[in-house]
Enzyme design. Structure first.
Site, PDB file in Angstrom:
ATOM      1  N   HIS A 199       0.792  -1.235   0.000  1.00 30.17           N
ATOM      2  CA  HIS A 199       0.000   0.000   0.000  1.00 30.17           C
ATOM      3  C   HIS A 199       0.823   1.282   0.000  1.00 30.17           C
ATOM      4  O   HIS A 199       0.470   2.264   0.669  1.00 30.17           O
ATOM      5  CB  HIS A 199      -0.978   0.010   1.171  1.00 30.17           C
ATOM      6  CG  HIS A 199      -2.072  -1.005   1.078  1.00 30.17           C
ATOM      7  ND1 HIS A 199      -2.467  -1.588  -0.104  1.00 30.17           N
ATOM      8  CD2 HIS A 199      -2.852  -1.563   2.040  1.00 30.17           C
ATOM      9  CE1 HIS A 199      -3.436  -2.444   0.118  1.00 30.17           C
ATOM     10  NE2 HIS A 199      -3.700  -2.457   1.413  1.00 30.17           N
ATOM     11  N   HIS A 256      -9.693   2.521   0.088  1.00 29.87           N
ATOM     12  CA  HIS A 256      -9.712   1.311   0.916  1.00 29.87           C
ATOM     13  C   HIS A 256     -10.819   1.355   1.963  1.00 29.87           C
ATOM     14  O   HIS A 256     -10.605   0.961   3.112  1.00 29.87           O
ATOM     15  CB  HIS A 256      -8.342   1.158   1.598  1.00 29.87           C
ATOM     16  CG  HIS A 256      -8.001  -0.239   1.996  1.00 29.87           C
ATOM     17  ND1 HIS A 256      -8.711  -0.941   2.928  1.00 29.87           N
ATOM     18  CD2 HIS A 256      -7.020  -1.061   1.577  1.00 29.87           C
ATOM     19  CE1 HIS A 256      -8.182  -2.125   3.087  1.00 29.87           C
ATOM     20  NE2 HIS A 256      -7.161  -2.241   2.280  1.00 29.87           N
ATOM     21  N   GLU A 305     -11.731  -3.001  -3.409  1.00 30.07           N
ATOM     22  CA  GLU A 305     -10.640  -2.105  -3.830  1.00 30.07           C
ATOM     23  C   GLU A 305     -10.439  -2.202  -5.351  1.00 30.07           C
ATOM     24  O   GLU A 305      -9.730  -3.073  -5.847  1.00 30.07           O
ATOM     25  CB  GLU A 305      -9.353  -2.466  -3.099  1.00 30.07           C
ATOM     26  CG  GLU A 305      -9.468  -2.422  -1.573  1.00 30.07           C
ATOM     27  CD  GLU A 305      -8.459  -3.293  -0.878  1.00 30.07           C
ATOM     28  OE1 GLU A 305      -7.246  -3.078  -1.091  1.00 30.07           O
ATOM     29  OE2 GLU A 305      -8.866  -4.202  -0.129  1.00 30.07           O
TER      30      GLU A 305
HETATM   31  C1  G6D Z   1      -4.563  -7.233   5.255  1.00 32.60           C
HETATM   32  O1  G6D Z   1      -4.356  -8.796   3.462  1.00 32.60           O
HETATM   33  C2  G6D Z   1      -5.079  -7.668   3.907  1.00 32.60           C
HETATM   34  C3  G6D Z   1      -4.919  -6.571   2.899  1.00 32.60           C
HETATM   35  O2  G6D Z   1      -5.532  -6.946   1.672  1.00 32.60           O
HETATM   36  C4  G6D Z   1      -5.554  -5.292   3.436  1.00 32.60           C
HETATM   37  O3  G6D Z   1      -5.389  -4.257   2.511  1.00 32.60           O
HETATM   38  C5  G6D Z   1      -4.893  -4.938   4.752  1.00 32.60           C
HETATM   39  O4  G6D Z   1      -5.080  -5.977   5.683  1.00 32.60           O
HETATM   40  C6  G6D Z   1      -5.491  -3.675   5.358  1.00 32.60           C
HETATM   41  O5  G6D Z   1      -3.168  -7.149   5.208  1.00 32.60           O
END
Ligand code: G6D
Length: 351
Positions: free
Chosen positions: A105, A179, A313
């Site tokens: 991210h 998100h 997302e």
């Molecule tokens: C966890 O695996 C999930 C991700 O897809 C998500 O974006 C994150 O939490 C906030 O790592």
């Protein structure tokens, strides 16, 4: 339609503001200039009862301490990048490894963790906030000075339209999404497992133990990943499929979208009658059912727990820089990056 602005807090000497966007049909969206975070979406149920339908907090401190990207714009690159490494034009780049050995991210100081410049706009049938940010060359390890603009536009059809526009002065990577964690029950009355999802996708991406794409594209036919005719999200935790178990008993997978469908993604909560219709120009959507939500904090009085929210997302496929068969996240110098997703908040059986 109107937008109001008020102080929300301070971070590293910068003031963080809360914006409240109201329409004439009972909807309100509140958001921050920190991470473009959507803190609330107030939407009516079948009886006109207006309640909040996203996970969020009422203080900056709670976001800093507990938030797993609640409501935030994530980037430069949404999702994971294997070992935080990639090659571009023969040059190697190293990104912060902010999740075990991988980058996720956009890194700890990605788009979700900076204060954006803002401008509000108010028109008769739409209003919103335009966020802009200059990500300098080398920020979080990525090449190029990137100018990115995100617009949240609420209209009187109860649609929240989120658009992203970016340009870079060097070849780089850009793959941005929002998100938000949705929960259509209203004020987190129930988990999202009894929500029904319809997703017009024939294929999903297989993940490895680190939740990175393996490169395998899997048909949904005869699997718990087939949402083409509408299925409850409960099928994730209840599934014995290895991929559902691998991600913590649920979904955390990218699904490929054809791009030619209308209403590609429909989420319904039968009990409240709320319905969310998502349309996007993006080639994939990560369905994440909150399998990793921690239980050591409260969200506006409700204890956080697994499956309290679901993320949709819309984005390019994760880690595409390591999978040439996936749609690329490379943004060439001077080329325009554009992405747009519309979230239409309505109710079942409404016209
Ligand atoms: C966890 O695996 C999930 C991700 O897809 C998500 O974006 C994150 O939490 C906030 O790592």
């Amino acid at each position: 339609m109107e937008v109001s602005k008020e102080k929300f807090g301070e971070i590293s000497g910068q003031t963080v503001h809360l914006f409240t966007i109201k329409n004439d049909k009972g909807m309100t969206v509140t958001c921050l200039d920190y991470g473009c975070i959507i803190t609330k979406i107030l939407a009516p149920d079948r009886d006109g009862e207006v309640e909040n339908i996203v996970l969020g907090f009422d203080s900056l401190e709670e976001y800093l301490e507990h938030s797993p990207y609640f409501g935030a714009v994530v980037g430069r690159v949404a999702g994971r990048i294997k070992e935080g490494q990639f090659e571009l034009n023969g040059q190697s780049y190293s990104l912060p490894r902010n999740e075990s050995q991988n980058h996720i991210h956009g890194g700890p100081k990605g788009f979700s963790h900076v204060v954006w410049e803002t401008a509000v706009f108010e028109k008769e049938n739409e209003a919103g906030v335009e966020f802009s940010y200059r990500s300098p060359d080398g920020e979080e390890g990525y090449p190029g000075n990137v100018d990115i603009k995100v617009i949240y536009r609420l209209n009187n059809r109860n649609e929240l339209v989120i658009s992203y526009d970016g340009v870079s002065d060097q070849d780089t990577l850009l793959n941005v999404t929002n998100h938000s964690y949705f929960n259509l029950s209203g004020n987190l009355k129930r988990k999202i497992l009894d929500h029904t999802l319809t997703l017009k996708s024939d294929q999903f991406l297989e993940l490895d133990r680190e939740l990175l794409p393996t490169g395998q594209v899997v048909d949904v036919e005869n699997t718990p990943f087939d949402f083409r005719k509408g299925q409850k999200l409960q099928r994730g935790p209840a599934s014995s499929h290895a991929q559902n178990q691998l991600v913590g008993n649920g979904f955390d997978h990218p699904f490929l979208l054809s791009g030619n469908d209308q209403e590609e993604i429909i989420l319904v909560d039968e009990e409240s009658g709320r319905k969310l219709v998502v349309e996007t120009d993006q080639p994939s959507v990560v369905l994440y059912t909150g399998n990793q939500l921690q239980e050591n904090f409260h969200i506006r009085g409700t204890r956080s727990e697994k499956y309290l929210g679901v993320c949709l997302e819309t984005q390019g496929p994760p880690d595409s820089i390591h999978h040439p068969q996936f749609q690329s996240a490379i943004l060439e110098k001077g080329k325009a990056y554009h992405a747009e997703t519309t979230y239409h908040f309505t109710t079942m059986n409404s016209k």
